[in-house]
Scaffold this motif. Sequence first.
Motif, PDB file in Angstrom:
ATOM      1  N   MET A 157       9.506   4.557  -3.091  1.00 34.62           N
ATOM      2  CA  MET A 157      10.175   4.047  -1.899  1.00 34.62           C
ATOM      3  C   MET A 157      11.594   4.611  -1.800  1.00 34.62           C
ATOM      4  SD  MET A 157       7.777   2.228  -0.563  1.00 34.62           S
ATOM      5  CE  MET A 157       6.491   3.151  -1.431  1.00 34.62           C
ATOM      6  N   ARG A 158      12.295   4.623  -2.923  1.00 31.57           N
ATOM      7  CA  ARG A 158      13.664   5.168  -2.929  1.00 31.57           C
ATOM      8  C   ARG A 158      13.657   6.665  -2.610  1.00 31.57           C
ATOM      9  NH1 ARG A 158      14.255   1.845  -7.672  1.00 31.57           N
ATOM     10  NH2 ARG A 158      13.900   3.680  -8.986  1.00 31.57           N
ATOM     11  N   ALA A 159      12.719   7.391  -3.226  1.00 30.76           N
ATOM     12  CA  ALA A 159      12.661   8.842  -3.008  1.00 30.76           C
ATOM     13  C   ALA A 159      12.371   9.176  -1.545  1.00 30.76           C
ATOM     14  CB  ALA A 159      11.592   9.452  -3.914  1.00 30.76           C
ATOM     15  N   LEU A 160      11.469   8.440  -0.923  1.00 23.83           N
ATOM     16  CA  LEU A 160      11.122   8.718   0.473  1.00 23.83           C
ATOM     17  C   LEU A 160      12.226   8.272   1.424  1.00 23.83           C
ATOM     18  CD1 LEU A 160       7.306   7.899   0.427  1.00 23.83           C
ATOM     19  CD2 LEU A 160       8.394  10.143   0.627  1.00 23.83           C
ATOM     20  N   ASP A 161      12.901   7.177   1.085  1.00 23.10           N
ATOM     21  CA  ASP A 161      14.059   6.769   1.891  1.00 23.10           C
ATOM     22  C   ASP A 161      15.121   7.867   1.869  1.00 23.10           C
ATOM     23  OD1 ASP A 161      13.163   4.296   2.776  1.00 23.10           O
ATOM     24  OD2 ASP A 161      14.022   3.200   1.074  1.00 23.10           O
ATOM     25  N   LYS A 162      15.380   8.390   0.675  1.00 21.59           N
ATOM     26  CA  LYS A 162      16.391   9.440   0.514  1.00 21.59           C
ATOM     27  C   LYS A 162      16.006  10.705   1.272  1.00 21.59           C
ATOM     28  CE  LYS A 162      18.974  11.877  -3.109  1.00 21.59           C
ATOM     29  NZ  LYS A 162      19.149  12.052  -4.588  1.00 21.59           N
ATOM     30  N   GLY A 165      12.340   9.447   5.070  1.00 19.14           N
ATOM     31  CA  GLY A 165      10.980   9.032   5.404  1.00 19.14           C
ATOM     32  C   GLY A 165      10.879   8.107   6.594  1.00 19.14           C
ATOM     33  N   ALA A 166      11.924   7.318   6.838  1.00 15.65           N
ATOM     34  CA  ALA A 166      11.893   6.382   7.965  1.00 15.65           C
ATOM     35  C   ALA A 166      11.735   7.108   9.294  1.00 15.65           C
ATOM     36  CB  ALA A 166      13.165   5.535   7.973  1.00 15.65           C
ATOM     37  N   GLY A 167      12.151   8.363   9.337  1.00 13.05           N
ATOM     38  CA  GLY A 167      12.063   9.118  10.585  1.00 13.05           C
ATOM     39  C   GLY A 167      10.873  10.060  10.649  1.00 13.05           C
ATOM     40  N   LEU A 168      10.004  10.020   9.627  1.00 13.43           N
ATOM     41  CA  LEU A 168       8.845  10.915   9.588  1.00 13.43           C
ATOM     42  C   LEU A 168       7.577  10.194  10.022  1.00 13.43           C
ATOM     43  CD1 LEU A 168       9.441  12.683   6.119  1.00 13.43           C
ATOM     44  CD2 LEU A 168      10.194  13.434   8.385  1.00 13.43           C
ATOM     45  N   LEU A 173       5.003  12.770   6.395  1.00 15.19           N
ATOM     46  CA  LEU A 173       5.130  12.148   5.077  1.00 15.19           C
ATOM     47  C   LEU A 173       4.177  12.803   4.075  1.00 15.19           C
ATOM     48  CD1 LEU A 173       5.391   8.336   5.923  1.00 15.19           C
ATOM     49  CD2 LEU A 173       7.112   9.692   4.713  1.00 15.19           C
ATOM     50  N   VAL A 174       2.926  13.000   4.510  1.00 12.68           N
ATOM     51  CA  VAL A 174       1.937  13.621   3.634  1.00 12.68           C
ATOM     52  C   VAL A 174       2.377  15.032   3.250  1.00 12.68           C
ATOM     53  CG1 VAL A 174      -0.431  14.482   3.494  1.00 12.68           C
ATOM     54  CG2 VAL A 174       0.021  12.228   4.490  1.00 12.68           C
ATOM     55  N   VAL A 192       0.833   5.773   3.122  1.00  9.32           N
ATOM     56  CA  VAL A 192       0.468   4.495   3.738  1.00  9.32           C
ATOM     57  C   VAL A 192       1.275   3.353   3.123  1.00  9.32           C
ATOM     58  CG1 VAL A 192      -1.395   2.808   4.029  1.00  9.32           C
ATOM     59  CG2 VAL A 192      -1.847   5.236   4.422  1.00  9.32           C
ATOM     60  N   ALA A 193       1.433   3.384   1.803  1.00  7.72           N
ATOM     61  CA  ALA A 193       2.207   2.341   1.135  1.00  7.72           C
ATOM     62  C   ALA A 193       3.640   2.308   1.656  1.00  7.72           C
ATOM     63  CB  ALA A 193       2.198   2.580  -0.377  1.00  7.72           C
ATOM     64  N   TYR A 194       4.218   3.471   1.849  1.00  8.45           N
ATOM     65  CA  TYR A 194       5.590   3.546   2.372  1.00  8.45           C
ATOM     66  C   TYR A 194       5.657   3.001   3.802  1.00  8.45           C
ATOM     67  CZ  TYR A 194      10.114   5.421   3.803  1.00  8.45           C
ATOM     68  OH  TYR A 194      11.397   5.545   4.287  1.00  8.45           O
ATOM     69  N   GLU A 195       4.681   3.394   4.613  1.00 10.24           N
ATOM     70  CA  GLU A 195       4.660   2.918   6.003  1.00 10.24           C
ATOM     71  C   GLU A 195       4.496   1.404   6.063  1.00 10.24           C
ATOM     72  OE1 GLU A 195       2.720   6.752   8.319  1.00 10.24           O
ATOM     73  OE2 GLU A 195       1.417   5.461   7.131  1.00 10.24           O
ATOM     74  N   GLN A 196       3.662   0.854   5.183  1.00  7.86           N
ATOM     75  CA  GLN A 196       3.503  -0.594   5.145  1.00  7.86           C
ATOM     76  C   GLN A 196       4.799  -1.276   4.704  1.00  7.86           C
ATOM     77  OE1 GLN A 196       0.184  -1.115   2.480  1.00  7.86           O
ATOM     78  NE2 GLN A 196      -1.351  -0.852   4.102  1.00  7.86           N
ATOM     79  N   ALA A 197       5.416  -0.734   3.680  1.00 10.00           N
ATOM     80  CA  ALA A 197       6.635  -1.340   3.140  1.00 10.00           C
ATOM     81  C   ALA A 197       7.791  -1.302   4.127  1.00 10.00           C
ATOM     82  CB  ALA A 197       7.037  -0.629   1.846  1.00 10.00           C
ATOM     83  N   ARG A 198       7.825  -0.277   4.978  1.00 14.58           N
ATOM     84  CA  ARG A 198       8.934  -0.130   5.924  1.00 14.58           C
ATOM     85  C   ARG A 198       8.572  -0.593   7.337  1.00 14.58           C
ATOM     86  NH1 ARG A 198      10.785  -0.243   1.744  1.00 14.58           N
ATOM     87  NH2 ARG A 198      12.043   1.344   0.629  1.00 14.58           N
ATOM     88  N   GLY A 199       7.418  -1.282   7.453  1.00  6.96           N
ATOM     89  CA  GLY A 199       7.043  -1.855   8.744  1.00  6.96           C
ATOM     90  C   GLY A 199       6.573  -0.843   9.767  1.00  6.96           C
TER      91      GLY A 199
END
Length: 334
Positions: A157-162, A165-168, A173-174, A192-199
């Motif tokens: 989650m931290r790596a994708l936020d950095k 990822g919120a804008g992808l 993302l894949v 999918v896990a990231y998308e679920q976690a970030r709504g």
Amino acid sequence: MATKTREPQPIDAYLASLTDPAAKKTLRALRMQLRKLLPGATETISYRMPTFKVDGNAVAGFAFFKTHCGYYPFSGGVVPALKSELDGYTTSKSGITFPPDQPLPVKLVKMLVQARLAEIATRGKKPAVASRKALITERVTDAAVKEATGRDWKAWMRALDKAGGAGLNHKQLVAHLAREVESGWWQQSISVAYEQARGKRVVGETAATGFQVGVVRTLPMSAPQVWEWLTTQPDHWLGAGATLKLEKGSRYEVPKRRGAPAVHGEIRVVKPGQRLRMTWQPDGWKKPATLQFTLTPKPRGVSLVVHMEKLPDAKAREVMRERWSEILTGLAKD
């Protein structure tokens, strides 16, 4: 002391019935490999094909169809997730076809089995509170994701936020994860896990189409032949006693029978030889779902896609997945 003989299994009879020597040799070898990969699995016949089940879940199946063999992971996600590894093979979302004299590589079969087992592990048992327990991060342990990818969930989650990822979108993302994660299945799962976690993703459904399911088969038939099957034999896919008039706005009915409720609906789109769209509402459903058939000619047959939207819940989605998988598998063998 008398030697104990092994009782014949359903798959034994299936393999014995094959008249193509190459297919028989290839599928016997595939069976032995699956036995090694899935020790303790139940060997049975499901959807009229040899199937290996683990704890009641179908993991792998195979069959011979006149001119080619097929491998089926009983999932619409495994084959797409391994797209790069399957380059050069004829595939659909739910299976792979290959010549009888050209067996699937041992390494590839192992990857297919592992991807299916991982998928089942992420699905887990049906939870009492689906909105919470359906989250991938709650069904796949930190230890499992770290062992497979090098990071636990919080680290991902931290790596994708950095990485922004919120804008992808999902595809982006894949693609980003593909730089670090080799497995296509894990790329999809972490996305999918990231998308679920970030709504960014609603668990189990989409806002526009609700719960949905798609089943695809490439059939050794022409588009006109499949269209004729759809239009002249509705009892084979709608149910016994079905009445169907292929005109926009016309209604159809399927009478109630033992083990199956009555179904009714309306024809919405008719494009001869290409597409049929209709509503589908069994007794007990508050609202109708939509059902669509799409035919696409291929060099060696026709691709038939069955897609349903606006299903009432996840249970109905799985019931419909099994229904259409069985029907299309049967059509491919006829």
